[in-house]
Design a protein around this motif. Sequence first.
Motif, PDB file in Angstrom:
ATOM      1  N   MET A   1     -54.534  34.088 -10.940  1.00 21.43           N
ATOM      2  CA  MET A   1     -54.524  32.671 -10.529  1.00 21.43           C
ATOM      3  C   MET A   1     -55.972  32.190 -10.337  1.00 21.43           C
ATOM      4  O   MET A   1     -56.765  32.881  -9.723  1.00 21.43           O
ATOM      5  CB  MET A   1     -53.736  32.552  -9.218  1.00 21.43           C
ATOM      6  N   SER A   2     -56.309  31.032 -10.899  1.00 27.47           N
ATOM      7  CA  SER A   2     -57.682  30.549 -10.714  1.00 27.47           C
ATOM      8  C   SER A   2     -57.870  30.066  -9.279  1.00 27.47           C
ATOM      9  O   SER A   2     -56.948  29.544  -8.662  1.00 27.47           O
ATOM     10  CB  SER A   2     -57.963  29.403 -11.687  1.00 27.47           C
ATOM     11  N   ALA A   3     -59.090  30.245  -8.780  1.00 27.68           N
ATOM     12  CA  ALA A   3     -59.345  29.925  -7.372  1.00 27.68           C
ATOM     13  C   ALA A   3     -59.318  28.417  -7.159  1.00 27.68           C
ATOM     14  O   ALA A   3     -59.767  27.637  -8.005  1.00 27.68           O
ATOM     15  CB  ALA A   3     -60.691  30.488  -6.958  1.00 27.68           C
ATOM     16  N   ARG A   4     -58.759  28.033  -5.994  1.00 33.04           N
ATOM     17  CA  ARG A   4     -58.804  26.621  -5.608  1.00 33.04           C
ATOM     18  C   ARG A   4     -60.169  26.337  -5.005  1.00 33.04           C
ATOM     19  O   ARG A   4     -60.866  27.255  -4.582  1.00 33.04           O
ATOM     20  CB  ARG A   4     -57.714  26.337  -4.575  1.00 33.04           C
ATOM     21  N   LYS A   5     -60.511  25.058  -4.936  1.00 34.08           N
ATOM     22  CA  LYS A   5     -61.823  24.696  -4.384  1.00 34.08           C
ATOM     23  C   LYS A   5     -61.698  23.582  -3.368  1.00 34.08           C
ATOM     24  O   LYS A   5     -60.849  22.697  -3.505  1.00 34.08           O
ATOM     25  CB  LYS A   5     -62.729  24.201  -5.510  1.00 34.08           C
ATOM     26  N   ALA A   6     -62.551  23.624  -2.379  1.00 34.03           N
ATOM     27  CA  ALA A   6     -62.652  22.513  -1.414  1.00 34.03           C
ATOM     28  C   ALA A   6     -64.060  22.544  -0.848  1.00 34.03           C
ATOM     29  O   ALA A   6     -64.738  23.570  -0.929  1.00 34.03           O
ATOM     30  CB  ALA A   6     -61.638  22.681  -0.294  1.00 34.03           C
ATOM     31  N   GLU A   7     -64.502  21.407  -0.290  1.00 37.44           N
ATOM     32  CA  GLU A   7     -65.799  21.468   0.395  1.00 37.44           C
ATOM     33  C   GLU A   7     -65.653  22.246   1.698  1.00 37.44           C
ATOM     34  O   GLU A   7     -66.537  22.991   2.086  1.00 37.44           O
ATOM     35  CB  GLU A   7     -66.304  20.042   0.682  1.00 37.44           C
ATOM     36  N   ALA A   8     -64.517  22.056   2.351  1.00 40.82           N
ATOM     37  CA  ALA A   8     -64.301  22.761   3.619  1.00 40.82           C
ATOM     38  C   ALA A   8     -62.858  23.216   3.741  1.00 40.82           C
ATOM     39  O   ALA A   8     -61.939  22.511   3.326  1.00 40.82           O
ATOM     40  CB  ALA A   8     -64.621  21.827   4.789  1.00 40.82           C
ATOM     41  N   VAL A   9     -62.691  24.411   4.310  1.00 40.37           N
ATOM     42  CA  VAL A   9     -61.352  24.903   4.629  1.00 40.37           C
ATOM     43  C   VAL A   9     -61.246  25.025   6.148  1.00 40.37           C
ATOM     44  O   VAL A   9     -62.098  25.638   6.787  1.00 40.37           O
ATOM     45  CB  VAL A   9     -61.088  26.274   3.967  1.00 40.37           C
ATOM     46  N   VAL A  10     -60.230  24.394   6.692  1.00 39.61           N
ATOM     47  CA  VAL A  10     -59.978  24.513   8.135  1.00 39.61           C
ATOM     48  C   VAL A  10     -58.811  25.474   8.294  1.00 39.61           C
ATOM     49  O   VAL A  10     -57.743  25.265   7.709  1.00 39.61           O
ATOM     50  CB  VAL A  10     -59.636  23.140   8.758  1.00 39.61           C
ATOM     51  N   ARG A  26     -62.392  12.035   6.909  1.00 38.62           N
ATOM     52  CA  ARG A  26     -62.788  10.633   7.082  1.00 38.62           C
ATOM     53  C   ARG A  26     -64.239  10.416   6.693  1.00 38.62           C
ATOM     54  O   ARG A  26     -64.655   9.293   6.439  1.00 38.62           O
ATOM     55  CB  ARG A  26     -62.564  10.204   8.542  1.00 38.62           C
ATOM     56  N   ARG A  27     -65.024  11.486   6.696  1.00 41.76           N
ATOM     57  CA  ARG A  27     -66.419  11.389   6.244  1.00 41.76           C
ATOM     58  C   ARG A  27     -66.525  11.591   4.733  1.00 41.76           C
ATOM     59  O   ARG A  27     -67.619  11.734   4.199  1.00 41.76           O
ATOM     60  CB  ARG A  27     -67.267  12.457   6.942  1.00 41.76           C
ATOM     61  N   GLY A  28     -65.380  11.660   4.090  1.00 42.14           N
ATOM     62  CA  GLY A  28     -65.382  11.770   2.632  1.00 42.14           C
ATOM     63  C   GLY A  28     -65.382  13.192   2.122  1.00 42.14           C
ATOM     64  O   GLY A  28     -65.517  13.430   0.913  1.00 42.14           O
ATOM     65  N   LYS A  29     -65.237  14.172   3.008  1.00 46.97           N
ATOM     66  CA  LYS A  29     -65.224  15.570   2.565  1.00 46.97           C
ATOM     67  C   LYS A  29     -63.860  15.926   1.973  1.00 46.97           C
ATOM     68  O   LYS A  29     -62.828  15.423   2.416  1.00 46.97           O
ATOM     69  CB  LYS A  29     -65.509  16.525   3.739  1.00 46.97           C
ATOM     70  N   ASN A  30     -63.920  16.804   1.010  1.00 45.56           N
ATOM     71  CA  ASN A  30     -62.700  17.306   0.393  1.00 45.56           C
ATOM     72  C   ASN A  30     -62.239  18.523   1.220  1.00 45.56           C
ATOM     73  O   ASN A  30     -62.885  19.563   1.209  1.00 45.56           O
ATOM     74  CB  ASN A  30     -63.062  17.658  -1.050  1.00 45.56           C
ATOM     75  N   VAL A  31     -61.142  18.344   1.985  1.00 46.91           N
ATOM     76  CA  VAL A  31     -60.754  19.351   2.990  1.00 46.91           C
ATOM     77  C   VAL A  31     -59.375  19.944   2.697  1.00 46.91           C
ATOM     78  O   VAL A  31     -58.426  19.211   2.425  1.00 46.91           O
ATOM     79  CB  VAL A  31     -60.705  18.710   4.402  1.00 46.91           C
ATOM     80  N   ILE A  32     -59.303  21.253   2.781  1.00 52.93           N
ATOM     81  CA  ILE A  32     -57.990  21.920   2.768  1.00 52.93           C
ATOM     82  C   ILE A  32     -57.757  22.517   4.150  1.00 52.93           C
ATOM     83  O   ILE A  32     -58.633  23.189   4.698  1.00 52.93           O
ATOM     84  CB  ILE A  32     -57.923  23.034   1.694  1.00 52.93           C
ATOM     85  N   MET A 123     -54.145  12.532   8.838  1.00 49.07           N
ATOM     86  CA  MET A 123     -54.733  13.510   7.895  1.00 49.07           C
ATOM     87  C   MET A 123     -54.310  13.180   6.468  1.00 49.07           C
ATOM     88  O   MET A 123     -55.106  13.235   5.542  1.00 49.07           O
ATOM     89  CB  MET A 123     -54.281  14.932   8.248  1.00 49.07           C
ATOM     90  N   LYS A 124     -53.043  12.823   6.326  1.00 45.81           N
ATOM     91  CA  LYS A 124     -52.517  12.501   4.996  1.00 45.81           C
ATOM     92  C   LYS A 124     -53.271  11.294   4.422  1.00 45.81           C
ATOM     93  O   LYS A 124     -53.734  11.320   3.275  1.00 45.81           O
ATOM     94  CB  LYS A 124     -51.020  12.184   5.133  1.00 45.81           C
ATOM     95  N   ARG A 125     -53.388  10.256   5.264  1.00 43.02           N
ATOM     96  CA  ARG A 125     -54.086   9.044   4.805  1.00 43.02           C
ATOM     97  C   ARG A 125     -55.531   9.343   4.428  1.00 43.02           C
ATOM     98  O   ARG A 125     -56.081   8.760   3.507  1.00 43.02           O
ATOM     99  CB  ARG A 125     -54.064   7.969   5.911  1.00 43.02           C
ATOM    100  N   ALA A 126     -56.145  10.277   5.165  1.00 41.43           N
ATOM    101  CA  ALA A 126     -57.563  10.583   4.909  1.00 41.43           C
ATOM    102  C   ALA A 126     -57.730  11.564   3.745  1.00 41.43           C
ATOM    103  O   ALA A 126     -58.857  11.874   3.353  1.00 41.43           O
ATOM    104  CB  ALA A 126     -58.198  11.152   6.176  1.00 41.43           C
ATOM    105  N   GLY A 127     -56.608  12.075   3.230  1.00 36.48           N
ATOM    106  CA  GLY A 127     -56.690  12.930   2.045  1.00 36.48           C
ATOM    107  C   GLY A 127     -56.817  14.426   2.312  1.00 36.48           C
ATOM    108  O   GLY A 127     -57.156  15.196   1.406  1.00 36.48           O
ATOM    109  N   VAL A 128     -56.507  14.855   3.553  1.00 40.17           N
ATOM    110  CA  VAL A 128     -56.533  16.309   3.838  1.00 40.17           C
ATOM    111  C   VAL A 128     -55.375  16.958   3.087  1.00 40.17           C
ATOM    112  O   VAL A 128     -54.242  16.476   3.137  1.00 40.17           O
ATOM    113  CB  VAL A 128     -56.371  16.585   5.358  1.00 40.17           C
TER     114      VAL A 128
END
Length: 410
Positions: A1-10, A26-32, A123-128
């Motif tokens: 499986m190819s690796a997923r990517k995010a700027e930050a993982v919580v 909300r600061r525009g980071k791509n978060v998982i 979180m949903k609205r902010a794209g998490v």
Amino acid sequence: MSARKAEAVVIGGGAAGMMAALTAARRGKNVILVEHEKFCGKKLRITGKGRCNVCNDCDVRTFLKNVPGNAKFLYSALNRFSPADTMAFFESLGVPLKTERGNRVFPVSDNAHDIARALESAMKRAGVKIVYGNAEEIVTDGGAVSAVRCADGLIECRSAVIATGGASYPLTGSTGDGYRMARALGHTVTPLRPSLVPLESDDPDCAEMQGFSLKNVTLTLLDRNGKACYSELGEMMFTHFGVTGPLVLSASAHMRDDSLAPYEIVIDLKPGLDEKKLDARLLRDFEKYKNRDYANALSDLAGRTMIPVLIRRSGIPGDTKVNAVTREQRQTLLRLLKAFRVSIRGPRPVAEAIVTSGGVSVREIDPRSMESKLVRGLFFAGEILDVDAYTGGFNLQIAWSTGHMAGENI
Ligand SMILES: Cc1cc2nc3c(=O)[nH]c(=O)nc-3n(C[C@H](O)[C@H](O)[C@H](O)COP(=O)(O)OP(=O)(O)OC[C@H]3O[C@@H](n4cnc5c(N)ncnc54)[C@H](O)[C@@H]3O)c2cc1C
């Protein structure tokens, strides 16, 4: 499986993790956000007996007085995101709040789910992106975070937040995984101890009175030197193992020094009456029941369950006629009512505690960002940290403030 990517993982979708993920997104980071329970906020939803004591409406100075250890570490996080900010934040998410006795803040609906749902929607609205699964390890490269290994594969990222909670109430998902991940990266985890927890006693009177509650009593916690570490008016209950209830949980947070054990609790069963007034009251009751046996004359003074214990402890034979009780015997009963003593063996296990005291050492974390001083891109938030507070909404505020700070600095 190819690796997923995010700027930050919580890692962890509890109070701190959701706040961190939302703030970063909300600061525009791509978060998982990775959560290993079936839904986020499992513990949050049972807080405050299902009502969620969201925070305490107080200033930062007062707040820090309610944090018995490492309070200074929270100074920046609380100034950046204070209880007032928490209240404004939830109101802005459409959850009206109210403030009760002791400045405790709750949703007007008295429903903790409203708090959890508001965070999920935001979180949903902010794209998490939420991934339901177990995070197992943080992978580093050259002293910096490079990925989070989950049960179903890697997520590549440059920042990771460990917000996996403490070791209390593990059925809510806080299984202590974060401590292991932190240790694997060289972090120190200070000894974990239960706080805000019921207390065990070897005193058989507790088991005899199990299920019996006391209201409007003053509980004082004494250390081995007889020094009072805590004293408060409120409610408590006897159980098969010892004592529990709001007063007891609060008292337990003051038993932080093992060298001061064994501790003892002293219950003033009549805090509204000083000794003189209580003596007058006893005289009145004894006059009313003067022809009865002593064992049948205490019903106006104490609950039925407690009477046999009081009789035994007072040393006055139960069949003594009330009019034959001496002044000295009456004084003994009076002292017993003002100071009912229960020896304490120690706290119940951490799994039964409201919060975990101890955790990832704050010396290795920058208090102005929540970033690790050992690993670049690694952040901590919430109960996993070696900070804990008294009851009153302070522990959730720690989660909100540290989560917010981590999210701002990712
Ligand atoms: C019964 C009870 C009542 C309480 N009431 C109050 C109250 O009214 N007010 C107050 O201020 N405090 C209260 N507290 C304390 C408060 O709930 C906690 O301090 C707070 O929830 C801590 O937040 P957190 O996000 O750090 O941890 P948690 O809320 O425990 O969240 C951690 C999350 O991480 C997830 N997780 C753990 N390991 C992994 C992994 N390996 N992979 C993926 N996910 C993982 C867990 O499933 C969990 O969802 C209460 C606690 C209890 C037990």
